[in-house]
Design a protein around this motif. Structure first.
Motif, PDB file in Angstrom:
ATOM      1  N   SER A  36      -6.336   7.420   0.494  1.00  0.00           N
ATOM      2  CA  SER A  36      -5.198   6.530   0.727  1.00  0.00           C
ATOM      3  C   SER A  36      -5.231   5.405  -0.305  1.00  0.00           C
ATOM      4  O   SER A  36      -6.300   4.942  -0.721  1.00  0.00           O
ATOM      5  N   TYR A  71       0.817  -1.215   0.000  1.00  0.00           N
ATOM      6  CA  TYR A  71       0.000   0.000   0.000  1.00  0.00           C
ATOM      7  C   TYR A  71       0.850   1.264   0.000  1.00  0.00           C
ATOM      8  O   TYR A  71       0.375   2.338   0.338  1.00  0.00           O
ATOM      9  N   GLN A 127       2.616   4.631  -0.903  1.00  0.00           N
ATOM     10  CA  GLN A 127       2.154   5.717  -1.738  1.00  0.00           C
ATOM     11  C   GLN A 127       3.094   6.905  -1.583  1.00  0.00           C
ATOM     12  O   GLN A 127       3.856   6.998  -0.634  1.00  0.00           O
ATOM     13  N   CYS A 154      -5.042  10.102  -5.603  1.00  0.00           N
ATOM     14  CA  CYS A 154      -4.014   9.414  -4.810  1.00  0.00           C
ATOM     15  C   CYS A 154      -2.790   9.251  -5.710  1.00  0.00           C
ATOM     16  O   CYS A 154      -2.921   9.042  -6.922  1.00  0.00           O
TER      17      CYS A 154
END
Length: 627
Positions: A344, A327, A329, A419
């Motif tokens: 997110s 995840y 980023q 995102c």
């Protein structure tokens, strides 16, 4: 025995709270609505502890609550409307902290049945398209509106308004109040956010003597009533209200989960004096929102326990770190200011079930689009993944994405946020269940249904309305830069909405756009854009002309020719125009079932698009208005 005693206490409390005064005066006060015996419809309900819930956790809902019997607003038939006043405590709670939809209102109307045909969303469950503005509505409403609706010329997305028979407010003001300093002077204006999740109090009064005066005052819960009202309008309600009328509340939601509550309510007529003060201490409590606060003991013990776990189970921690990399980023310091508009990657990953092909809605030259459902809000979204390289202009690009996300128009697909992750930019849009117009025009055997001419005409008007809004009606000028059938999406009612603002640019009215990079789709690109690289509203208008030909003829702007070359749709239409056979260019699948006048008008407009500088915004306005 206990249940009988509880019932007796509730009944006794109700009798003390609702009082009929001597003479013609009338008043009541409900610090909690459990014993008020309200008439409810739609989504409205009253909790056991007396909280009136007008709308709950669903979209496009209506809710109404009324005092059970009508009140006599005139002493004699045809006489002047009597003076009255009301106070109530309310709260609005949205799933989001920076926007909500749509709002609630205090109302005086002929009967609860007046709202049986009312619409939710921007109509606040008060009126509909047909009766908005009719004098026969006999309606007074004080609206607490959390969405800026351009159809009703709302001033902003956080305002209070006085409505007479129409949702075009007689008078409105940004939500707030003028606090008193204790010396009789009102202080400066202080803003309030209607959907702050905090309870607030509203006072509504009407002075029937003379020409008539309506006052509306707002303040935080517990604050004394300010001397200076938020709104004050001279208006004789004798020309509006019926002899007998009902009082109550109306509320509606739109595409966002929002809850609307009333905690307490009081009312007085004539000799009843001003509306009785609401006992704040006896109001029911609002439901808790968000996680429970951690105890002091937990704040002390948790770091110690965490440290022990890290030391003893290092292997497990290492596995968790690897899992978190999934995840990962990109988040830079300058993006903090865009927090509410940033999603997110983890939330989007779970929403799309890991971006599985099963969730794939479509793919093009600029990326793939996936369907998703956000876990917390249950909101359906479309997530578009676009490849990008880290560049100096990324900050300005994200700022434009956030600005475009503030566009509010029924003919635009809402851009909710973004995102960033490694080499990808993800744009999050409102989900359109019927997909793109492109598949209805060009997919042949897989085409879901044939769009007849009235539906195509409806879509054309919708796209024209959206284009007029982003070019001329919003606070800035937005250049879409990629208008085509695949970027026109259809909602559940087959309304056309202009979407995919990922390539858009915006600038202030009266200035020149500074774009020098050619983007878009062949067949929709204006000659001057290819020549100079400078996009403008006129290059959007050119693309709209190509779109008109595409939806009218049922062919793409660029098609494969018989000899392996490319055939331009506009050349083919021009050839038929010169031959006097323009009707042969209309989509054959319509089998001649179309309005010839409308079709000829669109062809005339579209045929002017080879020279986009000859097309005016007024023409777009004519199409969006159906002329």
């Amino acid at each position: 025995m206990m249940k009988l005693m509880t019932f007796f206490l509730l009944s006794f409390s109700f009798q003390l709270s609702a009082v009929l005064c001597a003479g013609d005066g009338f008043q009541f006060a409900f610090p909690g609505l459990a014993g008020a015996n309200l008439t409810l419809d739609g989504n409205a309900s009253v909790t056991r502890d007396g909280l009136l819930v007008l709308t709950t956790l669903k979209t496009n809902l209506k809710g109404h609550a009324f005092y059970p019997t009508p009140l006599q607003f005139r002493r004699s038939p045809g006489g002047k409307v009597r003076s009255f006043s009301s106070a109530f405590v309310f709260a609005i709670v949205s799933d989001y902290t920076d926007f909500s939809a749509h709002g609630m209102a205090f109302v005086v109307c002929p009967s609860p049945e007046s709202f049986s045909s009312a619409l939710p969303a921007g109509y606040l469950a008060l009126l509909n398209v047909q009766n908005n503005g009719n004098a026969t509505n006999h309606l007074l409403a004080v609206e607490l509106d959390t969405t800026q609706n351009t159809d009703f010329q709302d001033i902003d997305a956080n305002h209070v308004g006085i409505d007479i028979n129409s949702l075009h407010s007689l008078q409105s003001h940004t939500a707030g109040y003028y606090p008193d300093h204790g010396d009789g002077d009102s202080g400066g204006f202080e803003n309030l956010t209607l959907f702050s999740r905090d309870a607030m109090q509203v006072w509504v009064s009407y002075e029937g003597a003379g020409a008539g005066q309506i006052n509306v005052t707002l303040a935080p819960i517990g604050a004394p009533k300010p001397e200076k009202p938020l709104l004050s309008a001279a208006y004789d309600l004798s020309t509006v209200l019926t002899d007998q009328a009902y009082i109550g509340f109306s509320s509606s939601t739109g595409g966002i989960n929002s809850r609307h509550y009333v905690l307490g309510w009081s009312f007085a007529m004539d000799e009843g004096g001003p509306a009785p003060a609401i006992d704040i201490a006896r109001l029911p409590k609002l439901p808790r929102f968000g996680p429970k606060p951690r105890s002091k003991v937990l704040e002390i013990v948790l770091p110690i326990a965490t440290a022990a776990i890290i030391i003893t189970v290092g292997t497990v921690v290492a596995l968790l770190v690897l899992r978190r990399l999934r995840y990962a980023q990109v988040l830079e310091d300058w993006e903090v200011e865009f927090g509410p508009h940033r999603f997110s990657y983890k939330d989007l990953y779970h929403a799309t079930k890991g971006f599985k092909n099963k969730q794939l809605l479509g793919a093009g030259g600029f990326g793939k689009v996936y369907k998703g459902v956000l876990r917390k809000s249950k909101l359906e979204v479309a997530v578009k993944k676009i490849s990008h390289e880290s560049r100096q202009g990324m900050k300005e690009f994200i700022a434009e994405v956030v600005s475009i996300g503030r566009l509010r128009n029924r003919n635009l697909v809402q851009l909710l946020g973004y995102c960033r992750r490694k080499g990808e930019l993800l744009l999050v849009y409102e989900f359109m269940p019927n997909g793109s117009l492109d598949k209805y025009l060009h997919l042949g055997e897989d085409m879901p249904v044939l769009l007849d001419w009235p539906k195509r005409f409806h879509v054309i008007r919708g796209v024209a309305s959206g284009l007029l809004y982003i070019h001329d009606k919003w606070e800035k000028v937005v250049i879409h830069r990629d208008i085509k059938a695949s970027n026109v999406l259809l909602d559940s009612e087959m309304n056309g909405r202009l979407g995919d603002f990922g390539l858009s640019r915006l600038y202030d009215h009266g200035t020149d756009p500074q774009t020098t990079h050619v983007v878009g789709t062949m067949g929709y690109l204006a000659p001057e854009l290819i020549r100079t690289g400078k996009a403008s509203t006129l290059t959007d208008v050119f693309a709209f002309g190509a779109f008109l030909l595409e939806i009218t003829c049922g062919k793409r702007p660029v098609n494969d020719g018989l000899q392996g070359d490319y055939e331009m749709l506009v050349d083919w239409v021009l050839e038929n125009l010169h031959k006097g056979s323009l009707t042969e260019t209309v989509d054959a699948r319509l089998e001649g079932d179309y309005d010839a006048d409308e079709n000829e008008g669109f062809d005339s407009y579209a045929m002017s698009y080879p020279s986009s500088t000859g097309i005016s915004v007024g023409t777009i306005s004519d199409i969006s208005g159906g002329r």
